[in-house]
Design a protein around this motif. Structure first.
Motif, PDB file in Angstrom:
ATOM      1  N   ASN A 157     -10.271   3.088  -2.227  1.00  0.00           N
ATOM      2  CA  ASN A 157      -9.553   1.910  -1.757  1.00  0.00           C
ATOM      3  C   ASN A 157      -9.808   1.077  -3.502  1.00  0.00           C
ATOM      4  OD1 ASN A 157      -7.932  -0.143  -0.773  1.00  0.00           O
ATOM      5  ND2 ASN A 157     -10.025  -1.445  -1.274  1.00  0.00           N
ATOM      6  N   HIS A 179      -8.514  -4.154   2.896  1.00  0.00           N
ATOM      7  CA  HIS A 179      -9.144  -2.576   2.803  1.00  0.00           C
ATOM      8  C   HIS A 179     -10.298  -2.268   3.109  1.00  0.00           C
ATOM      9  CE1 HIS A 179      -4.646  -1.358   1.779  1.00  0.00           C
ATOM     10  NE2 HIS A 179      -4.701  -2.166   2.703  1.00  0.00           N
ATOM     11  N   ALA A 215      -0.755   0.448   0.900  1.00  0.00           N
ATOM     12  CA  ALA A 215      -1.556   0.689   2.351  1.00  0.00           C
ATOM     13  C   ALA A 215      -2.162   1.109   2.554  1.00  0.00           C
ATOM     14  CB  ALA A 215      -0.135   2.119   2.854  1.00  0.00           C
ATOM     15  N   GLN A 218      -3.802   4.550   0.668  1.00  0.00           N
ATOM     16  CA  GLN A 218      -3.691   4.692  -0.809  1.00  0.00           C
ATOM     17  C   GLN A 218      -4.387   4.938  -1.386  1.00  0.00           C
ATOM     18  OE1 GLN A 218       0.354   3.264  -1.796  1.00  0.00           O
ATOM     19  NE2 GLN A 218       0.788   5.081  -3.091  1.00  0.00           N
ATOM     20  N   GLU A 220      -5.834   3.371  -5.165  1.00  0.00           N
ATOM     21  CA  GLU A 220      -4.535   2.025  -5.989  1.00  0.00           C
ATOM     22  C   GLU A 220      -4.700   2.904  -7.854  1.00  0.00           C
ATOM     23  OE1 GLU A 220      -6.260   0.844  -4.012  1.00  0.00           O
ATOM     24  OE2 GLU A 220      -5.662  -0.394  -2.845  1.00  0.00           O
TER      25      GLU A 220
END
Ligand code: MN
Length: 471
Positions: A157, A179, A215, A218, A220
């Protein structure tokens, strides 16, 4: 202690990185460079803030430090579009496309960011870390991508957090309930630290990608790859398993410590107020690596760069979210007056009565920061606060067109909220679908678009007036 410089990659063109972007800005007259001798405490931030709407600025050796600092990578929406190489009208759709079709990174072993290695860490000696707003508790790292790994799956993340320098190798960090905090809670339940890296000095596209409202799980950096049109080269950290952009300027490798909380704050934040001082999570830094002659990126808390970074990726996500339910929605803006987070303007091609209120409810659900929504028609320019206010003045009636929701989740940084419990307000400022021929028709002077003032006006008004008023 320095590692030998790795061999140059020869297989393809140089990947896009921060220094390449700065060279491009300089070549097109969009870069300011400060004189030497600027102080890291207050002065660097003051000059950056003064230039926040005008240009990116580099400070070659602030406080005599060997490492340069850059601020104001983003000065307006156009500078964001420029960094992505798209016309401004395609900015949000480009970001949406990147979230929808991410491009996974690739792992490499030769990394410029590991050209120099420091295993004895004294952050304020190693790096030119500025203090920004007057009552900040001290120097902060404000533009680092915090990369963390899901402790179970290894999925990464990327996010940005304010990082207070609390000691030579200690950082106090604010983790909002998203996250990074989720991964850290997983690790802390097992009594283990969460391995992380703080990455400073990357291409603007990587910074934008970190702000996408993606989400959980996911990565980045996959979004960054899609924005750049090529996978990001990532390298394994020297002291942990985290993978970081190989062409970043500086990497701080470390761990968020379990069961440790220490005071962090105050810090000047995007709502234009100070975030409070409280016991928060602590990062211990184990290793610092950087390129030769690295560049340190800083973001002035609450400055234009901070606001734009908050706004544009959120707009892309909110627009996508709204268009899923409401194909009539054309565009959205998180307005400057609403701190680029709290107030949303929505432009819609209204097709049925009532739908703007559904759009308002949808927008509240799109992100908990959204506190006020104004829905306007397509003839209202949502980049112009006066236009939005005009729509409210002439197309909105509070007893009929207002939506209020009490006691919802809001932003903890909104000082008027009750520790993040916040009311929501929606204004339907659209005109009726069916109107009389001149009812709600904006006045317009025919031909104004084609007026050529140079042809229409006399060159010497003073002489002309004397002829007109000759006695
Ligand atoms: Mn994320």
């Amino acid at each position: 202690m320095n590692s030998p410089a790795p061999a140059l990659r020869s297989d393809n063109a140089a990947p896009p990185d921060l220094r390449q972007w700065l060279r491009q800005l300089a070549a097109t007259g969009r870069l300011a460079v400060a004189r030497s001798g600027v102080s890291l405490i207050d002065q660097l931030a003051a000059i950056s803030k003064k230039l926040e709407n005008d240009s990116t600025v580099v400070f070659p050796s602030p406080d005599g430090h060997a490492i340069a600092v850059v601020a104001n990578l983003f000065i307006d929406r156009r500078s964001v579009a420029d960094a992505l190489g798209v016309p401004i009208g395609q900015l949000l759709s480009r970001l949406q496309g990147a979230v929808r079709s991410p491009l996974p990174w690739v792992e490499v072993t030769d990394a410029p960011v590991q050209q120099q290695v420091h295993r004895e860490v004294d952050l304020l000696k190693l790096l030119p870390i500025p203090k920004h707003n007057e009552h900040d508790s001290g120097p902060y790292i404000t533009a680092a991508l915090l990369i963390a790994r899901n402790p179970k799956t290894g999925i990464q993340n990327v996010s940005i957090h304010r990082c207070q320098i609390s000691g030579p190798n200690r950082i106090g960090v604010l983790l909002l309930p998203r996250h990074t905090r989720h991964y850290f809670s997983m690790a802390e339940r097992e009594g283990t630290p969460l391995e992380i890296a703080l990455v400073i000095g990357v291409h603007p596209a990587c910074i934008l990608a970190s702000q996408a409202i993606a989400a959980l799980d996911q990565d980045e950096m996959h979004i960054a790859g899609a924005l750049l049109g090529r996978p990001v080269d990532m390298v394994k950290c020297l002291s942990n398993e985290v993978r970081v952009p190989a062409h970043a300027e500086i990497v701080l490798e470390g761990r968020i410590l379990p069961k440790v909380r220490e005071p962090e704050g105050p810090f000047g934040e995007f709502p234009q107020y100070y975030g409070d001082r409280a016991d928060r999570e602590v990062i211990q830094i184990d290793v610092v690596t950087h390129r030769h002659n690295p560049i340190f990126h800083t973001i002035v808390g609450g400055g234009m760069e901070h606001l734009i970074l908050g706004a544009v990726p959120r707009e892309a996500t909110l627009l996508e979210h709204l268009q899923r339910s409401f194909p009539s929605v054309r565009d959205v803006r998180l307005t400057r007056g609403g701190t680029c987070r709290y107030h949303l303007a929505v432009q819609t091609e209204k097709v049925s009565e009532g739908e703007p209120k559904n759009i308002i409810m949808g927008a509240f659900a799109g992100h908990y920061d959204v506190k006020q929504v104004v829905v306007v028609d397509t003839d209202v320019d949502i980049d112009d606060p006066n236009e939005i206010e005009w729509a409210v003045a002439t197309r909105f009636q509070a007893d009929r067109d207002l939506v209020v929701v009490a006691g919802a989740q809001g932003s903890k940084l909104d000082p008027s909220s009750d520790d993040g419990i916040s009311a929501k307000m929606g204004l339907d400022a659209t005109k009726p679908v069916v109107t009389g021929p001149l009812e709600f028709k904006r006045i317009h002077v025919k031909g104004i678009e084609s007026v050529d003032l140079a042809a229409a006006l006399q060159p010497d008004p003073q002489a002309a007036l004397l002829r007109i008023v000759a006695d």
